[in-house]
Design an enzyme around this catalytic site. Structure first.
Site, PDB file in Angstrom:
ATOM      1  N   CYS A 150     -13.142 -23.318  18.278  1.00  0.00           N
ATOM      2  CA  CYS A 150     -13.077 -24.015  16.911  1.00  0.00           C
ATOM      3  C   CYS A 150     -12.006 -25.191  17.226  1.00  0.00           C
ATOM      4  O   CYS A 150     -11.396 -24.954  18.218  1.00  0.00           O
ATOM      5  CB  CYS A 150     -13.087 -23.249  15.963  1.00  0.00           C
ATOM      6  SG  CYS A 150     -10.561 -23.150  15.546  1.00  0.00           S
ATOM      7  N   CYS A 184      -9.372 -25.132  15.326  1.00  0.00           N
ATOM      8  CA  CYS A 184      -8.258 -25.198  14.450  1.00  0.00           C
ATOM      9  C   CYS A 184      -7.252 -25.515  15.700  1.00  0.00           C
ATOM     10  O   CYS A 184      -7.411 -26.208  16.911  1.00  0.00           O
ATOM     11  CB  CYS A 184      -7.833 -23.242  13.862  1.00  0.00           C
ATOM     12  SG  CYS A 184      -7.461 -22.189  16.539  1.00  0.00           S
ATOM     13  N   ASP A 227      -3.750   7.042  -3.320  1.00  0.00           N
ATOM     14  CA  ASP A 227      -5.050   7.826  -3.683  1.00  0.00           C
ATOM     15  C   ASP A 227      -5.773   8.382  -2.579  1.00  0.00           C
ATOM     16  O   ASP A 227      -5.230   8.040  -1.119  1.00  0.00           O
ATOM     17  CB  ASP A 227      -6.398   6.550  -3.978  1.00  0.00           C
ATOM     18  CG  ASP A 227      -6.119   5.728  -3.047  1.00  0.00           C
ATOM     19  OD1 ASP A 227      -4.961   4.575  -2.856  1.00  0.00           O
ATOM     20  OD2 ASP A 227      -6.730   4.918  -2.162  1.00  0.00           O
ATOM     21  N   ALA A 272     -11.542   2.922   0.624  1.00  0.00           N
ATOM     22  CA  ALA A 272     -12.050   4.239   1.368  1.00  0.00           C
ATOM     23  C   ALA A 272     -13.899   2.825   2.218  1.00  0.00           C
ATOM     24  O   ALA A 272     -14.386   3.384   2.658  1.00  0.00           O
ATOM     25  CB  ALA A 272     -12.727   4.500   1.473  1.00  0.00           C
ATOM     26  N   ASP A 277       0.827  -1.304   0.046  1.00  0.00           N
ATOM     27  CA  ASP A 277      -0.107   0.111   0.115  1.00  0.00           C
ATOM     28  C   ASP A 277       1.092   0.862   0.130  1.00  0.00           C
ATOM     29  O   ASP A 277       2.307   0.989   0.420  1.00  0.00           O
ATOM     30  CB  ASP A 277      -1.063   0.083   0.827  1.00  0.00           C
ATOM     31  CG  ASP A 277      -1.967   0.943   0.987  1.00  0.00           C
ATOM     32  OD1 ASP A 277      -2.268   1.704   0.331  1.00  0.00           O
ATOM     33  OD2 ASP A 277      -3.031   0.961   1.884  1.00  0.00           O
ATOM     34  N   CYS A 300      -7.171 -23.670  19.164  1.00  0.00           N
ATOM     35  CA  CYS A 300      -8.413 -24.091  20.067  1.00  0.00           C
ATOM     36  C   CYS A 300      -7.566 -25.604  20.690  1.00  0.00           C
ATOM     37  O   CYS A 300      -8.864 -25.203  21.675  1.00  0.00           O
ATOM     38  CB  CYS A 300      -9.509 -23.525  18.910  1.00  0.00           C
ATOM     39  SG  CYS A 300      -9.611 -21.899  18.899  1.00  0.00           S
TER      40      CYS A 300
HETATM   41  N1  GUN Z   1      -6.409   0.722   3.217  1.00  0.00           N
HETATM   42  C1  GUN Z   1      -7.848   0.348   3.432  1.00  0.00           C
HETATM   43  N2  GUN Z   1      -8.369   1.492   2.144  1.00  0.00           N
HETATM   44  C2  GUN Z   1      -7.934   2.082   1.416  1.00  0.00           C
HETATM   45  C3  GUN Z   1      -7.572   2.972   0.670  1.00  0.00           C
HETATM   46  O1  GUN Z   1      -9.341   3.296   0.583  1.00  0.00           O
HETATM   47  N3  GUN Z   1      -6.901   3.375  -0.127  1.00  0.00           N
HETATM   48  C4  GUN Z   1      -5.423   2.523   0.381  1.00  0.00           C
HETATM   49  N4  GUN Z   1      -4.711   3.066  -0.842  1.00  0.00           N
HETATM   50  N5  GUN Z   1      -5.420   1.610   0.818  1.00  0.00           N
HETATM   51  C5  GUN Z   1      -6.532   1.506   2.191  1.00  0.00           C
HETATM   52 ZN    ZN Z   2      -9.607 -21.957  16.631  1.00  0.00          ZN
END
Ligand code: GUN
Ligand code: ZN
Length: 672
Positions: A271, A273, A121, A188, A86, A276
């Site tokens: 659960c 897993c 963004d 978002a 990101d 757990c």
């Molecule tokens: N991580 C969670 N929401 C967003 C987003 O709207 N844009 C970006 N780039 N990362 C995110």
């Molecule tokens: Zn578990």
């Protein structure tokens, strides 16, 4: 360019694969968030094929930055497979400002060897003023464009924004699709999920989908709770990312596919897993917090990946909507999401396969809004009345035509009036016969083996919504007929009124369809009104029907020695043979059922080789996965026939992979 290929489909969901320089990724999939500096859990052992980390955190930390630039991000976070990064947009949305430009962050992601990078963004919050959303969006789109120019080999994420304005989501999706990104995240949405505003989430996602191409994966950004995965996948989301597994664990919360559990309330581990089964609640409660959080985070990952696997199985089995309905019933606000999704059944229908492996299981009145039901109601219009009399019988075991006589016709004695009608003196010897049932409302007897009209189950005690649905359908369907006769049980089951009890003696026809009528009616329903006559003519004497000795069902249909169609046992669909394809091609006007292929692929199609998406010039918009198609050249010359593997909307967008499983037509050159 990222080559995404679809393997299986259900609803708008896809099981697909794509390759990056660090391996193949199967969708749907979960990308665990890996912190570049303080990760303690090795996500490899949970089967992660792809992870996401944050390039801005790396950029801001001198030590991390130096190592990433020197050894690459794969070395830095010790993950050899696909890495998505990101850009710092999230930090931007939290702190309001960051010190890196869009161009710099793309170049940096490229420099540290990320597989999939993200432009900067602007994640506009939900429910802001429209002007703010529009201003932000301009920048987001501009940056997407810039990123596509700056990147060299980096695969690129281009994020859909637009806040809670559905039309802005669609607009953004259309605009950024012009710049050839590789993956389209929907951004978002975290605040929507945190506020449990699932109906608004559905709007944001579905409008984004309207603008996005089918041939690229979509990533629902920040969606990390397994309880939303099935719903999101059904809407066409392919990737999720989760920091939630750690964030929840830090607060002693166990994620489950149907919600969240707090450790303080547990008396049993939730659960089966590894975590757990190897630990108990008391042990966990007494552990140092950090150690405990790590274990709960591991449980959260096990559960999340298990849900992804379950979803994939449901897609292969054609049962995804059943799972979505099950999951959405676990929280009233998720149910809002499911109920909002009902408004998008036309969008869903465009991508939903025509036939599936599993039966349609009704789980509640929301199932009536699956696209199969509205599609059936539309297709009923293909069937023209053959009489001015209609008889409506109650449902029985399926296939109806095998059971209905024994239960409702032969049992009838005039002493116990059983039928209601809108007429007094009609003789119903010559009548069209249909069955009233949930969830498909009205099923003409001839269609009682056709998917999904035969392959469905609903509870025997109907709910009010279903009653109303069937009642209204009966009311509109009976408008086509002069005289209507309805069995008492139908009147009672669906609270029908407006029909009078018939006191007089009635001689009723046996509820039976001849094989010839059955074939013609299926053809009309499957291929369109009039197709039955085109395929089989009007003289049953000319047609030879071969049936399965085991099931008694129609298998092969001939005229003289020429095979017209065969019937697929699994779904009752007619599969075109040489003569059937030639006849439909001759009588149905282009573009009906057509897949038009380019000149260079003509010889391959004629030989019966699969048609690849990249050779398709055009196709009938109504084609769906598992539909029969006619393969033609640009002059509408018939080349072959086959079964579509995708929807027309996918075929038009994809440049990779198979579109049609072709069947060769013998001696095609001589025959046409
Ligand atoms: N991580 C969670 N929401 C967003 C987003 O709207 N844009 C970006 N780039 N990362 C995110
Ligand atoms: Zn578990």
């Amino acid at each position: 360019m990222l080559d995404f290929e679809i393997k299986y489909k259900d609803a708008m969901a896809r099981i697909g694969t794509f390759k990056t320089p660090h391996g193949e990724v199967t969708t749907p999939n979960l990308m665990p968030v890996v912190h570049p500096g303080k990760q303690t859990i090795d996500v490899k052992k949970f089967g992660a094929e792809i992870v996401i980390t944050n390039s801005y955190i790396i950029f801001k930390n001198e030590k991390l930055k130096e190592k990433a630039l020197k050894d690459g991000v794969h070395e830095l976070i010790n993950f050899p497979r696909t890495i998505e990064t990101d850009s710092g947009s999230f930090q931007l949305s939290v702190y309001g400002d960051i010190d890196i430009t869009n161009e710099e962050v793309i170049e940096f992601q490229e420099a540290i060897g990320t597989d999939i990078g993200t432009s900067l963004d602007i994640p506009t919050a939900p429910y802001v003023k429209r002007e703010e959303a529009e201003d932000d969006l301009k920048i987001t789109i501009e940056r997407a464009k810039e990123a596509s120019k700056v990147r060299k080999n980096l695969l690129l994420n281009s994020v859909v924004q637009g806040s809670t304005f559905p039309d802005l989501r669609e607009y953004c999706a259309k605009e950024i699709s012009k710049f050839d990104a590789d993956i389209y995240p929907i951004g978002a949405v975290v605040p929507l999920m945190e506020m449990y505003r699932y109906a608004d989430l559905v709007d944001a996602v579905m409008y984004s989908m309207r603008g996005l191409p089918e041939d690229k994966p979509r990533h629902l950004m920040g969606a990390g709770h397994p309880m939303v995965f099935a719903l999101a996948v059904a809407m066409g989301c392919d990737l999720f990312d989760s920091a939630a597994y750690i964030l929840y664990a830090n607060k002693d919360r166990f994620m489950m596919p149907d919600g969240t559990l707090k450790l303080e309330n547990l008396i049993e581990m939730p659960c089966s897993c590894k975590i757990c089964t190897e630990h108990n609640v008391d042990e966990l409660k007494q552990m140092p917090q950090e150690q405990r959080a790590k274990l709960i985070a591991e449980h959260n990952l096990y559960i999340s990946f298990a849900e992804i696997r379950r979803i994939r199985q449901a897609i292969v089995d054609g049962e995804l909507m059943k799972l979505v309905e099950l999951r959405c019933r676990s929280h009233p606000f998720l149910l809002d999401g499911l109920r909002r999704l009902q408004e998008y059944k036309d969008d869903m229908e465009k991508l939903n396969p025509s036939s599936k492996k599993s039966a349609f299981f009704y789980t509640g009145y929301e199932s009536l809004s699956r696209s199969e039901v509205s599609k059936h109601i539309k297709k009923l219009e293909n069937i023209t009345p053959k009489s001015e009399n209609l008889v409506i019988l109650p449902h029985t075991s399926k296939p109806y035509s095998k059971h209905v006589n024994k239960e409702y016709i032969k049992k009838y004695t005039p002493k116990i009036p059983t039928f209601y009608s809108n007429t007094n003196n009609q003789d119903f010897q010559n009548s069209d016969i249909v069955i009233a049932d949930i969830p498909f409302g009205i099923i003409p007897l001839a269609l009682d083996e056709f998917y999904p009209l035969a392959q469905n189950e609903s509870p025997s005690i109907p709910d009010e919504n279903s009653k109303k649905f069937v009642r209204e359908l009966i009311q509109s369907y009976t408008n086509k007929y002069e005289n209507v006769l309805i069995h008492r049980k139908v009147i009672e089951n669906y609270d029908l009124n407006g029909f009078k009890l018939m006191e007089k003696d009635l001689i009723l026809p046996e509820a039976k369809v001849s094989d010839f009528i059955r074939l013609k009616e299926i053809a009309d329903y499957q291929f369109g009104s009039g197709s039955g006559e085109i395929l089989f003519g009007n003289n049953p004497e000319k047609i030879t029907i071969e049936k399965s000795r085991k099931t008694g069902k129609i298998r092969h249909v001939y005229e003289n020695d020429a095979n017209i169609v065969n019937m697929r046992a699994s779904d009752g669909f007619l599969v075109l043979s040489d003569l059937g394809a030639i006849r439909l091609h001759k009588h149905l006007k282009s573009p009906k059922m057509r897949v038009v292929v380019s000149e260079d692929s003509e010889p391959y199609a004629i030989k019966g080789k699969s048609v690849f998406n990249k050779f398709v010039l055009d196709c009938d918009e109504n084609i769906r996965r598992n539909d029969e198609v006619l393969i033609v050249n640009k002059d509408d010359k018939l080349l072959a026939c086959g079964k579509s593997l995708l929807s027309s909307y996918e075929i038009k967008d994809f440049n990779m992979g198979q579109a049609i499983k072709t069947r060769k037509i013998k001696n095609i050159e001589e025959l046409i």
